[in-house]
Design an enzyme around this catalytic site. Structure first.
Site, PDB file in Angstrom:
ATOM      1  N   SER A  27       0.851  -1.185   0.000  1.00 42.03           N
ATOM      2  CA  SER A  27       0.000   0.000   0.000  1.00 42.03           C
ATOM      3  C   SER A  27       0.890   1.239   0.000  1.00 42.03           C
ATOM      4  CB  SER A  27      -0.931  -0.039   1.224  1.00 42.03           C
ATOM      5  OG  SER A  27      -1.759   1.094   1.269  1.00 42.03           O
ATOM      6  N   HIS A  54      -2.459  -0.928  -3.468  1.00 42.83           N
ATOM      7  CA  HIS A  54      -3.602  -0.047  -3.234  1.00 42.83           C
ATOM      8  C   HIS A  54      -3.430   1.235  -4.048  1.00 42.83           C
ATOM      9  CE1 HIS A  54      -4.608  -1.868   0.992  1.00 42.83           C
ATOM     10  NE2 HIS A  54      -4.848  -2.700   0.000  1.00 42.83           N
ATOM     11  N   ASP A 182      -4.651  -4.750   5.771  1.00 45.62           N
ATOM     12  CA  ASP A 182      -5.010  -5.588   4.629  1.00 45.62           C
ATOM     13  C   ASP A 182      -3.844  -6.524   4.305  1.00 45.62           C
ATOM     14  OD1 ASP A 182      -6.459  -6.604   2.494  1.00 45.62           O
ATOM     15  OD2 ASP A 182      -5.854  -5.004   1.116  1.00 45.62           O
TER      16      ASP A 182
END
Length: 241
Positions: A27, A54, A182
């Site tokens: 991310s 992401h 995540d």
């Protein structure tokens, strides 16, 4: 965890698993991290590498074009129903979950009296009706617009869990820098299926939240500085340029 001891103890055993796929999740700070990791994978790297980074749903940036400048492996955005090929890098498209669909199997049997003849002597083929031939199709990608997971679409957990379902112990899962949790549940699924797990050492990550979450909740196989992950993969798979 003493990573050196883990390497010495398990490398020979891990080499027997014949890994089939690498999945990576990242991310915040991922662009820089992926640049480093991909630049250190040789052109001869044999496995498909599937990445969730992401990014904003309206992102128009050409992530694949940028990363291609740093990598000797071909890099593309994954497409729905696309077969997964070895030696390529696939990126999850913006605003889509990326899943791996398990290959389907079917049986093909020869008839009971399927014999060939050599002169006057009937010769039974290698496969007969009592020994069906099992055929395995290639795994493919699937794209989904289901609700975000951990506030993200694409979600790392979604990719990792589907990879574990499709490939079992033959998955290598890697968590890099990121700003939320995540990937933690997905990495746990890979570990539970017998796959191999890597996490970037939080001290080397631009954002330590994601790797720290994975380490706190999963018995990770290797925790390495970013610069050491690709060389470790190359050594594990015994790749020669």
């Amino acid at each position: 965890m003493n990573q050196l001891n883990v390497v010495i103890k398990s490398t020979a055993e891990l080499n027997k698993k014949n890994f089939e796929i690498v999945v990576i999740g990242t991310s915040l700070g991922g662009l820089q991290a992926l640049t480093v990791l991909l630049a250190n994978l040789p052109k001869s790297f044999p496995l498909p590498v599937v990445i969730v980074q992401h990014r904003h749903k309206s992102s128009q940036d050409r992530l694949s074009d940028f990363l291609q400048q740093q990598s000797s492996l071909p890099i593309t955005d994954a497409e729905d129903k696309e077969p997964i090929a070895p030696g390529r890098v696939y990126l999850a498209p913006a605003d889509y979950h990326l899943l791996i669909e398990s290959p389907r199997e079917w049986e093909q049997s020869l008839s009971d009296n399927d014999f060939t003849k050599w002169g006057r002597i009937p010769v039974e083929p290698i496969y007969n009706s009592k020994s069906p031939i099992v055929c395995r199709a290639s795994p493919t990608f699937a794209l989904s617009t289901e609700a975000p997971v951990c506030y993200a679409r694409p979600s790392i957990d979604v990719l990792f869990e589907s990879a574990a379902d499709a490939f079992g112990e033959k998955v290598i899962g890697i968590i890099l820098t990121g700003a939320n949790s995540d990937g933690t549940e997905g990495l746990a699924k890979i570990k539970a299926e017998g796959g191999l797990t890597f996490v970037e050492e939080p001290a080397s990550a631009l954002c330590r939240t994601m790797p720290a979450s994975a380490i706190a909740n999963v018995e990770v196989d290797w925790i390495l500085p970013l610069s050491k992950i690709a060389p470790c993969l190359v050594n594990l798979l015994r790749i020669k340029d």
